[in-house]
Motif scaffolding. Structure first.
Motif, mmCIF file in Angstrom:
data_model
loop_
_atom_site.group_PDB
_atom_site.id
_atom_site.type_symbol
_atom_site.label_atom_id
_atom_site.label_comp_id
_atom_site.label_asym_id
_atom_site.label_seq_id
_atom_site.Cartn_x
_atom_site.Cartn_y
_atom_site.Cartn_z
ATOM 1 N N ASP A 42 4.324 -38.476 20.866
ATOM 2 C CA ASP A 42 3.192 -38.203 21.754
ATOM 3 C C ASP A 42 2.197 -37.226 21.170
ATOM 4 O O ASP A 42 1.203 -36.889 21.829
ATOM 5 C CB ASP A 42 3.704 -37.664 23.092
ATOM 6 N N HIS A 43 2.445 -36.763 19.954
ATOM 7 C CA HIS A 43 1.575 -35.752 19.344
ATOM 8 C C HIS A 43 1.158 -36.208 17.948
ATOM 9 O O HIS A 43 1.463 -35.575 16.943
ATOM 10 C CB HIS A 43 2.297 -34.402 19.285
ATOM 11 N N ILE A 44 0.433 -37.327 17.891
ATOM 12 C CA ILE A 44 -0.025 -37.888 16.621
ATOM 13 C C ILE A 44 -1.517 -38.191 16.728
ATOM 14 O O ILE A 44 -1.974 -38.816 17.687
ATOM 15 C CB ILE A 44 0.746 -39.174 16.255
ATOM 16 N N GLY A 45 -2.273 -37.728 15.758
ATOM 17 C CA GLY A 45 -3.707 -37.995 15.689
ATOM 18 C C GLY A 45 -4.025 -38.909 14.527
ATOM 19 O O GLY A 45 -3.195 -39.160 13.646
ATOM 20 N N ILE A 46 -5.250 -39.425 14.498
ATOM 21 C CA ILE A 46 -5.695 -40.326 13.437
ATOM 22 C C ILE A 46 -7.128 -39.994 13.073
ATOM 23 O O ILE A 46 -7.932 -39.619 13.936
ATOM 24 C CB ILE A 46 -5.562 -41.807 13.877
ATOM 25 N N TYR A 47 -7.455 -40.106 11.780
ATOM 26 C CA TYR A 47 -8.851 -39.936 11.366
ATOM 27 C C TYR A 47 -9.068 -40.658 10.047
ATOM 28 O O TYR A 47 -8.135 -40.957 9.302
ATOM 29 C CB TYR A 47 -9.231 -38.455 11.247
ATOM 30 N N GLY A 48 -10.328 -40.953 9.764
ATOM 31 C CA GLY A 48 -10.696 -41.577 8.500
ATOM 32 C C GLY A 48 -12.182 -41.876 8.487
ATOM 33 O O GLY A 48 -12.849 -41.863 9.531
ATOM 34 N N GLY A 49 -12.711 -42.146 7.294
ATOM 35 C CA GLY A 49 -14.129 -42.417 7.136
ATOM 36 C C GLY A 49 -14.399 -43.821 6.630
ATOM 37 O O GLY A 49 -13.586 -44.424 5.935
ATOM 38 N N SER A 50 -15.560 -44.364 7.019
ATOM 39 C CA SER A 50 -15.985 -45.698 6.602
ATOM 40 C C SER A 50 -15.003 -46.729 7.159
ATOM 41 O O SER A 50 -14.902 -46.873 8.376
ATOM 42 C CB SER A 50 -16.095 -45.763 5.082
ATOM 43 N N ALA A 108 -10.660 -39.218 15.024
ATOM 44 C CA ALA A 108 -11.994 -38.912 14.510
ATOM 45 C C ALA A 108 -12.443 -40.074 13.636
ATOM 46 O O ALA A 108 -11.821 -40.370 12.617
ATOM 47 C CB ALA A 108 -11.992 -37.609 13.713
ATOM 48 N N ALA A 109 -13.517 -40.745 14.067
ATOM 49 C CA ALA A 109 -14.085 -41.873 13.326
ATOM 50 C C ALA A 109 -15.315 -41.385 12.572
ATOM 51 O O ALA A 109 -16.332 -41.051 13.186
ATOM 52 C CB ALA A 109 -14.441 -43.007 14.278
ATOM 53 N N LEU A 110 -15.229 -41.334 11.251
ATOM 54 C CA LEU A 110 -16.295 -40.800 10.410
ATOM 55 C C LEU A 110 -17.062 -41.946 9.769
ATOM 56 O O LEU A 110 -16.453 -42.870 9.226
ATOM 57 C CB LEU A 110 -15.716 -39.883 9.332
ATOM 58 N N ARG A 111 -18.423 -41.897 9.837
ATOM 59 C CA ARG A 111 -19.292 -42.949 9.287
ATOM 60 C C ARG A 111 -18.687 -44.339 9.507
ATOM 61 O O ARG A 111 -18.490 -45.104 8.572
ATOM 62 C CB ARG A 111 -19.608 -42.718 7.820
ATOM 63 N N PRO A 112 -18.390 -44.686 10.752
ATOM 64 C CA PRO A 112 -17.557 -45.856 11.050
ATOM 65 C C PRO A 112 -18.351 -47.150 11.199
ATOM 66 O O PRO A 112 -19.492 -47.170 11.662
ATOM 67 C CB PRO A 112 -16.927 -45.468 12.389
ATOM 68 N N VAL A 113 -17.720 -48.258 10.839
ATOM 69 C CA VAL A 113 -18.233 -49.588 11.175
ATOM 70 C C VAL A 113 -17.800 -49.911 12.602
ATOM 71 O O VAL A 113 -16.625 -49.803 12.940
ATOM 72 C CB VAL A 113 -17.680 -50.659 10.214
ATOM 73 N N ALA A 114 -18.760 -50.313 13.417
ATOM 74 C CA ALA A 114 -18.461 -50.675 14.806
ATOM 75 C C ALA A 114 -18.565 -52.175 15.032
ATOM 76 O O ALA A 114 -17.828 -52.735 15.840
ATOM 77 C CB ALA A 114 -19.414 -49.946 15.758
ATOM 78 N N ASP A 115 -19.495 -52.802 14.331
ATOM 79 C CA ASP A 115 -19.714 -54.242 14.501
ATOM 80 C C ASP A 115 -19.957 -54.810 13.108
ATOM 81 O O ASP A 115 -20.955 -54.496 12.461
ATOM 82 C CB ASP A 115 -20.925 -54.476 15.406
ATOM 83 N N TRP A 116 -19.040 -55.687 12.650
ATOM 84 C CA TRP A 116 -19.150 -56.204 11.286
ATOM 85 C C TRP A 116 -20.379 -57.078 11.097
ATOM 86 O O TRP A 116 -20.777 -57.342 9.944
ATOM 87 C CB TRP A 116 -17.871 -56.963 10.912
ATOM 88 N N GLN A 117 -21.029 -57.513 12.158
ATOM 89 C CA GLN A 117 -22.281 -58.253 11.992
ATOM 90 C C GLN A 117 -23.388 -57.365 11.430
ATOM 91 O O GLN A 117 -24.416 -57.886 10.968
ATOM 92 C CB GLN A 117 -22.736 -58.862 13.321
ATOM 93 N N HIS A 118 -23.194 -56.062 11.439
ATOM 94 C CA HIS A 118 -24.211 -55.148 10.918
ATOM 95 C C HIS A 118 -23.938 -54.725 9.478
ATOM 96 O O HIS A 118 -24.748 -54.010 8.885
ATOM 97 C CB HIS A 118 -24.309 -53.898 11.813
ATOM 98 N N TYR A 119 -22.795 -55.142 8.907
ATOM 99 C CA TYR A 119 -22.483 -54.710 7.540
ATOM 100 C C TYR A 119 -23.063 -55.695 6.523
ATOM 101 O O TYR A 119 -23.662 -56.709 6.877
ATOM 102 C CB TYR A 119 -20.974 -54.535 7.369
ATOM 103 N N ASN A 120 -22.883 -55.388 5.233
ATOM 104 C CA ASN A 120 -23.542 -56.196 4.208
ATOM 105 C C ASN A 120 -22.840 -57.533 3.997
ATOM 106 O O ASN A 120 -21.692 -57.740 4.376
ATOM 107 C CB ASN A 120 -23.659 -55.416 2.888
ATOM 108 N N HIS A 121 -23.543 -58.434 3.339
ATOM 109 C CA HIS A 121 -23.021 -59.788 3.165
ATOM 110 C C HIS A 121 -21.911 -59.839 2.124
ATOM 111 O O HIS A 121 -20.872 -60.482 2.350
ATOM 112 C CB HIS A 121 -24.154 -60.738 2.762
ATOM 113 N N GLY A 122 -22.118 -59.183 0.978
ATOM 114 C CA GLY A 122 -21.174 -59.311 -0.122
ATOM 115 C C GLY A 122 -19.757 -58.943 0.247
ATOM 116 O O GLY A 122 -18.805 -59.640 -0.116
ATOM 117 N N TYR A 123 -19.585 -57.836 0.977
ATOM 118 C CA TYR A 123 -18.253 -57.386 1.377
ATOM 119 C C TYR A 123 -17.731 -58.202 2.550
ATOM 120 O O TYR A 123 -16.625 -58.745 2.509
ATOM 121 C CB TYR A 123 -18.305 -55.904 1.744
ATOM 122 N N THR A 124 -18.527 -58.311 3.590
ATOM 123 C CA THR A 124 -18.025 -58.843 4.856
ATOM 124 C C THR A 124 -17.758 -60.342 4.799
ATOM 125 O O THR A 124 -16.768 -60.827 5.361
ATOM 126 C CB THR A 124 -19.031 -58.537 5.987
#
Length: 809
Positions: free
Chosen positions: A667-675, A696-712
């Motif tokens: 019950d005492h576990i946190g999560i965080y990461g960037g990008s 803690a969500a750092l510089r996070p992707v929320a909707d993959w329709q907004h990310y670039n073509h090459g990666y997604t």
């Protein structure tokens, strides 16, 4: 309750002493750690290694030299010294008598044993791609065309009289229509020609004069190459000159290709006080990358011939056909017009491709091309004989998910008509060879490990490479015999290693790093018996004096697959199994990267931060979840059409591992990461609200329709063809699941993951009436923060979040 936390600049404290470290220390300008060697390479005789290193407090590098036997410390080289050429540009002539390079955009040349340097160019154009031809001439790209320079006629070295000029253009290819070509029929033009004989005669004389000039220019040994008109509908993307200086491969794509609507990024904090905007990349699927075409230019008859790729196996079969059919029904069910969407989803008659690599055989008569389908499902290696331009397929790699953008290197084995290449066809990146006159390729290596960074020795005996053969976390340098496939380890020093060879290939340079030491230089003979000698030690005394917590790499059992989840485990120095512990899960970015390895981490600040977390009483785990690099094809593609959920299963296994083995309080576990780590924090808190106490969500992707073509598009195809994958994988659709405290932190100058993604989540959370979140916005920082003040503010908030809601909830 929403709070915008606009950053206020403040002074940083001094670096920590040997007995303590602080958040201010960890997030300070990393110059305090020391600056590692960059771009190392051997001098001409192999006795000296040259490298660059960032000057402390500045954004530029200084140049250094160090003896390869380690007998003397490194010394600074003057800025105007010609040896300061970068390793990437430095080439040696076929007979070993000359060396050439580019520096500050110009070309330099000298005899291998001479001190006098000839400056070949001094132009405002930045020259590049310097190379020696088989006959000793120098070639380089300048303003989009190859120029040929004869060092013999320039007096750099002695030679019999030659028929070349000192400096010449190889080709004159113009991307416009031929002005002498007959125009299309036009009634008005025809009327003018019938009525006005003087106009017709003037035109005839102009055409005759132009034809005579062209004939004389072609016949003259001193004449420049004739212009070749490729047409106004295409534009060049790459050129590659043959080693014999007779042919060139030209890669083009349609001119004025529509790249889709651009993103717009405002900057509110400017030196002039006015809001400024920048145009950014387009979003995935808004327009497919431009199809590419390969051409062969013949320098003898100055002609341009298209290389026909229509014979590639599978090029006329659409691997997305089933998805197109299901996508049509999905879009119609969600309100789209069937006929309109059907037209958009119509399969192409022939799949479009990109030309990713061009590799000439040393004799210049054959060229190898690596061709990649733009739908990401196929990669072909083909060869083209310049005599007939016929395309011969040497290898095809097909993947139902996507072809890895890494581990696709290829080249020629010197002294043979055989290719070497990397392929994931076995499930892991391994080395293969293929003789042009044989039907099948041959596996040179085999195993459940990953090979990268391949170099063929000039004698054709060995292929040198880096592999994690001994342990997924450890990357050593190896060589394999081309003849019998026997593999020898050139290093056995642990950590993570990369290499570079001396020009005579008798010495091996090594960049070696460990978990708590950034890369430094070592060297050894190119054999299996001699241990490396340390050449540099650039880690600062201040950093070494801190008693960092060095993580242990553990194998977390997976409930989903047969392979374990390799992870870094940080335990407090005073850890005891007699009490319950809180924990933090760190999620590395990029998706396809590896962080649970034995070398210096890309996330070095987080490494230090995790030491601080353990001092504050946390256990920390850093997992190479499915999608991560270093574990083979199946691990990489486990997230195909389903980003975020396999990773969550792995995090659940990680939590179970901590609870069962290290007495962590569930019950005492946190999560965080960037990008990508920020994206996964969203998915964790939205989809599994009982799994973590805060995130803690750092510089996070929320909707993959907004990310670039090459990666997604690799992982999710496109929103038109695979709409369900985007809904499944985008946390914006699951914001109503938030019940635990969430910190969102993002730079407003982020041209990678747009700040808009964070704003969209805030909007949804507001609409849903959520109160347990905050947004920290950093007006001047991009995706990778550049200001120490921003780093410090961000991680203060993360620490406060974990201490408030995880440590004592």
């Amino acid at each position: 309750m929403l709070r915008f936390c606009w950053l206020v600049v403040f002074a940083l404290t001094t670096v920590a002493t040997a007995d303590e470290f602080s958040l201010e220390t960890i997030m300070a300008d990393p110059d305090w750690i020391g600056n590692e060697p960059q771009n190392p390479y051997f001098g001409d005789d192999g006795t000296v290694i040259y490298f660059q290193a960032k000057r402390s407090g500045e954004n530029f590098n200084d140049h250094f030299a160090v003896l390869a036997d380690g007998s003397e410390p490194a010394s600074v080289i003057a800025d105007d010294a010609p040896i300061s050429a970068s390793n990437a540009s430095r080439v040696i002539s076929p007979n070993g008598s000359m060396v050439a390079w580019t520096a500050n955009g110009d070309v330099f040349l000298r005899g291998i044993d001479a001190e006098t340097v000839v400056q070949v160019t001094k132009t405002s154009t930045r020259e590049s791609r310097v190379m020696f031809l088989n006959d000793g001439r120098l070639a380089f790209l300048s303003d989009g065309r190859y120029r040929l320079y004869d060092p013999f006629l320039a007096g750099v070295t002695d030679s019999p009289e030659r028929g070349y000029t000192k400096l010449a253009d190889f080709a004159d290819i113009r991307f416009s229509d031929d002005p002498s070509a007959d125009p299309a029929f036009d009634t008005l033009r025809a009327n003018q020609q019938r009525l006005y004989t003087m106009v017709v005669e003037d035109l005839r004389r102009e055409q005759a004069a132009a034809a005579t000039r062209s004939t004389r220019q072609q016949a003259s040994p001193n004449g420049a190459p004739l212009p070749v008109y490729a047409g106004k509908d295409i534009e060049p993307t790459a050129r590659s000159l043959s080693p014999n200086g007779q042919h060139m491969v030209l890669v083009t794509e349609p001119a004025n290709h529509d790249g889709g609507p651009s993103g717009i990024m405002p900057n509110y904090v400017t030196i002039g006080g006015q809001t400024e905007t920048a145009q950014l990349r387009s979003r995935v699927g808004r327009n497919i990358p431009a199809p590419q075409t390969a051409w062969l230019y013949d320098g003898a008859d100055q002609s341009l011939t298209q290389i026909d790729l229509s014979t590639l196996p599978g090029i006329d079969r659409d691997p997305l056909l089933k998805l197109r059919k299901s996508a049509l029904d999905w879009h119609v069910d969600h309100g789209a017009d069937r006929d309109e969407v059907a037209a958009l989803l119509e399969a192409p008659g022939q799949r479009t491709v990109a030309i990713e690599q061009v590799r000439w055989h040393p004799n210049g008569h054959t060229v190898a091309l690596q061709v990649h389908s733009i739908d990401n499902k196929d990669r072909w290696i083909v060869t083209v004989d310049v005599a007939d331009t016929r395309v011969r397929t040497q290898h095809r790699l097909t993947d139902a998910a996507w072809i890895n953008y890494l581990h696709n290197d290829m080249g020629w084995i010197p002294g043979t008509d055989s290719l070497w290449f990397l392929s994931e066809e076995s499930g892991y990146s391994q080395l293969y060879t293929k003789a042009l006159d044989e039907r099948r390729h041959r596996a040179l290596t085999d195993g459940n490990y990953v090979i990268s960074n391949v170099t063929a020795t000039r004698d054709g005996r060995y292929l040198v490479f880096v592999a994690n053969a001994k342990d997924p976390a450890v990357y050593e340098i190896h060589r394999v015999s081309v003849d019998d496939g026997s593999i020898e380890a050139l290093t056995d020093i642990g950590g993570v290693n990369s290499y570079f060879l001396s020009l005579d290939e008798r010495r091996l340079g090594i960049a070696h790093s460990e978990m708590d030491r950034h890369p430094d230089l070592f060297a050894k003979p190119f054999d299996t018996s001699t241990a490396p000698v340390r050449l540099t030690d650039t880690v600062s005394a201040e950093f070494k004096a801190v008693d960092w917590v060095i993580p242990t790499i553990v194998k977390v059992p997976s409930s989903q697959v047969d392979e374990p989840i390799y992870s870094k485990l940080y335990l407090p120095k005073y850890y005891s199994a007699d009490k319950k512990w809180p924990a933090v899960v760190f999620v590395h970015g990029a998706g396809y990267t590896q962080n649970a390895h034995a070398g210096w981490p890309y996330y070095f600040r987080e490494f230090m931060f995790h030491s601080l977390l353990t001092e504050r009483g946390f256990v920390v785990i850093d997992m190479d979840y499915r999608a991560s690099r270093g574990y083979g094809r199946d691990w990489r593609t486990a997230i195909y059409q389903n980003m975020g959920r396999p990773e969550l299963e792995d995090f659940t296994d990680g939590i179970d591992f901590l609870v069962d083995n290290y007495n962590v309080d569930r019950d005492h576990i946190g999560i965080y990461g960037g990008s990508y780590g920020g994206f996964m924090t969203f998915m964790a808190l939205f989809l599994e609200p009982d799994l973590f106490a805060a995130g803690a969500a750092l510089r996070p992707v929320a909707d993959w329709q907004h990310y670039n073509h090459g990666y997604t598009s690799n992982i999710l195809n496109t929103p038109l063809i695979d709409p369900e994958a985007y809904v499944t994988s985008s946390p914006i659709h699951y914001t109503d699941g938030l019940t635990k405290p969430l910190l969102i932190a993002a730079g407003m100058q982020d041209d990678n993951v747009f700040f808009q993604d964070s704003v969209l989540v805030v909007q949804r959370l507001q609409e849903l009436g959520k109160e347990n979140f905050e947004l920290a916005a950093y007006p001047l920082d991009p995706h990778g923060f550049v200001h120490a003040e921003a780093w410090l503010d961000e991680y203060r908030r993360i620490l406060k979040l974990m201490e408030t809601h995880v440590l004592a909830r």
